[in-house]
Design an enzyme around this catalytic site. Structure first.
Site, short mmCIF file in Angstrom:
data_model
loop_
_atom_site.label_atom_id
_atom_site.label_comp_id
_atom_site.label_asym_id
_atom_site.label_seq_id
_atom_site.Cartn_x
_atom_site.Cartn_y
_atom_site.Cartn_z
N LYS A 195 0.86 -1.19 0.00
CA LYS A 195 0.00 0.00 0.00
C LYS A 195 0.89 1.23 0.00
O LYS A 195 1.69 1.43 0.92
CB LYS A 195 -0.91 -0.01 1.23
CG LYS A 195 -1.76 1.25 1.34
CD LYS A 195 -2.78 1.16 2.46
CE LYS A 195 -3.55 2.46 2.57
NZ LYS A 195 -4.57 2.42 3.63
N LYS A 248 -2.18 -1.55 -3.80
CA LYS A 248 -3.03 -0.36 -3.74
C LYS A 248 -2.20 0.89 -3.84
O LYS A 248 -1.21 0.97 -3.11
CB LYS A 248 -3.80 -0.38 -2.42
CG LYS A 248 -4.68 0.82 -2.18
CD LYS A 248 -5.25 0.77 -0.80
CE LYS A 248 -6.09 2.03 -0.61
NZ LYS A 248 -6.38 2.31 0.75
C1 PBG Z 1 -7.51 3.45 5.64
C2 PBG Z 1 -7.76 3.33 4.18
C3 PBG Z 1 -7.58 4.28 3.16
C4 PBG Z 1 -8.08 3.71 1.99
C5 PBG Z 1 -8.51 2.44 2.32
N1 PBG Z 1 -8.30 2.21 3.67
C6 PBG Z 1 -7.09 5.67 3.22
C7 PBG Z 1 -5.70 5.97 3.56
O1 PBG Z 1 -4.85 5.10 3.73
O2 PBG Z 1 -5.45 7.16 3.72
C8 PBG Z 1 -8.15 4.38 0.65
C9 PBG Z 1 -9.22 3.91 -0.25
C10 PBG Z 1 -9.50 4.78 -1.43
O3 PBG Z 1 -8.85 5.81 -1.67
O4 PBG Z 1 -10.41 4.41 -2.17
N2 PBG Z 1 -6.19 3.53 6.03
#
Ligand code: PBG
Length: 323
Positions: A195, A248
């Site tokens: 991520k 992601k």
């Molecule tokens: C929580 C989380 C996030 C997303 C999914 N879980 C936001 C982040 O890490 O700031 C992003 C999902 C999206 O942008 O569609 N940590």
């Protein structure tokens, strides 16, 4: 006169030829639909930066998930917005938390669809970071305990699979052993393994009210230029007990999806994140692109890169087009 012996166009001349040699496709089976649940009753409020996505109270959510199930989508993933936030993120793991209540209601009211939960603390922390903060630092090991508690509370409520998205080191191991110790050996973990610290999460942070109040997430989410690090992260999560590994965002990270798929033998998920969704929506609203064609091209590309499943805000539209 020169005539090419091999003419690729021969097999492109009609849709039936094209169907026969088609290498990849998007199926309803591949889709996971993200949903945002809020406290209250009768609430369905559109998220301005994510057209067609809503903050929903549990009663409305139940009706929505029935429709999602009837479209044939196998799974949803839930994000919760708590009544209030604090520095212990208590809303993330209390038995009467918004996600816990929603999961219980969904498991009772809507059979035949998997309910996944995002395990993170940022929506529940007053400062919006994904872990405990001391002296401006996000503390890893203290956070693990809260993440494990959160995951366990989701599973106790009935969640079919948990998806830790915080990017603390060691969280998959701690969640796995906590679930096992409590008799949930059979509940899988889908880890947000690679991520990245991405600007493509912008609309989501409006939707989840989870933008960090100071600093950013670069001390725990990955640095976008890195690819080998994504493999290390993924392999660590596999060793720690992840069942599905996620990359992601998706679009700027297609190479990572391909790398993870080819170097591991695990099911790979890709998250087609909020910013990727909203850009398509905005351009489509302006009449600059053909939304349906662009969405299918994007999702097919994510499949071609190697994803087995896609978390996407387009899931409902795609399922209705494919039906
Ligand atoms: C929580 C989380 C996030 C997303 C999914 N879980 C936001 C982040 O890490 O700031 C992003 C999902 C999206 O942008 O569609 N940590």
């Amino acid at each position: 006169m020169y005539f090419p012996a091999y003419r690729p166009r021969r097999l492109r001349q009609s849709e039936n030829f094209r169907r026969l040699i088609r290498e990849n496709s998007v199926s309803i089976d591949d889709l996971i639909y993200p949903l945002f649940v809020v406290p209250g009753k009768g609430i369905k409020k559109e998220i301005p930066s994510m057209p067609g996505n809503f903050h929903m109270s549990i009663d409305i959510l139940i009706e929505e998930v029935k429709k999602v199930r009837d479209l044939g989508i196998p799974a949803i993933i839930l994000f919760g917005l708590p009544e209030d936030k604090n520095e212990a993120a208590s809303g993330a793991y209390e038995e009467s938390g918004i996600v816990q209540e929603a999961v219980r209601a969904l498991k009772k009211g809507v059979p035949d669809i998997l309910v996944l939960t995002d395990v993170c603390l940022c929506e529940y922390m007053s400062h919006g970071h994904c872990g405990i903060v001391k002296d401006g630092q996000v503390l890893n090991d203290l956070t693990l305990e809260l993440l494990a508690k959160t995951a366990l509370s989701h599973v106790e409520a009935g969640a079919d699979m948990v998806a830790p998205s915080d990017m603390m080191d060691g969280r998959v191991a701690v969640i796995r052993s906590t679930l096992d110790e409590n008799g949930y050996q059979g509940t899988p973990i889908m880890s947000y393994a690679a991520k990245y610290a991405s600007a493509f999460y912008g609309p989501f942070r409006d939707a989840a009210e989870s933008a960090p109040q100071f600093g950013d997430r670069r001390s725990y989410q990955m640095d976008p230029p890195n690819a080998m690090e994504a493999l290390r992260e993924t392999m660590l999560d596999m060793e720690e007990g992840a069942d599905i590994v996620m990359v992601k965002p998706a679009l700027a990270y297609m190479d990572i999806i391909q790398l993870v798929k080819s170097e591991t033998c695990y099911p790979v998920a890709a998250y087609n994140v909020s910013g990727e969704f909203s850009m398509v929506k905005a351009a489509a609203a302006k009449g600059w692109i053909d939304e349906k064609k662009v969405v299918m091209e994007i999702l097919t590309g994510i499949k071609r890169a190697g994803a087995d499943m896609i978390l996407t805000y387009h899931a409902k539209d795609v399922a209705s087009w494919l039906k």
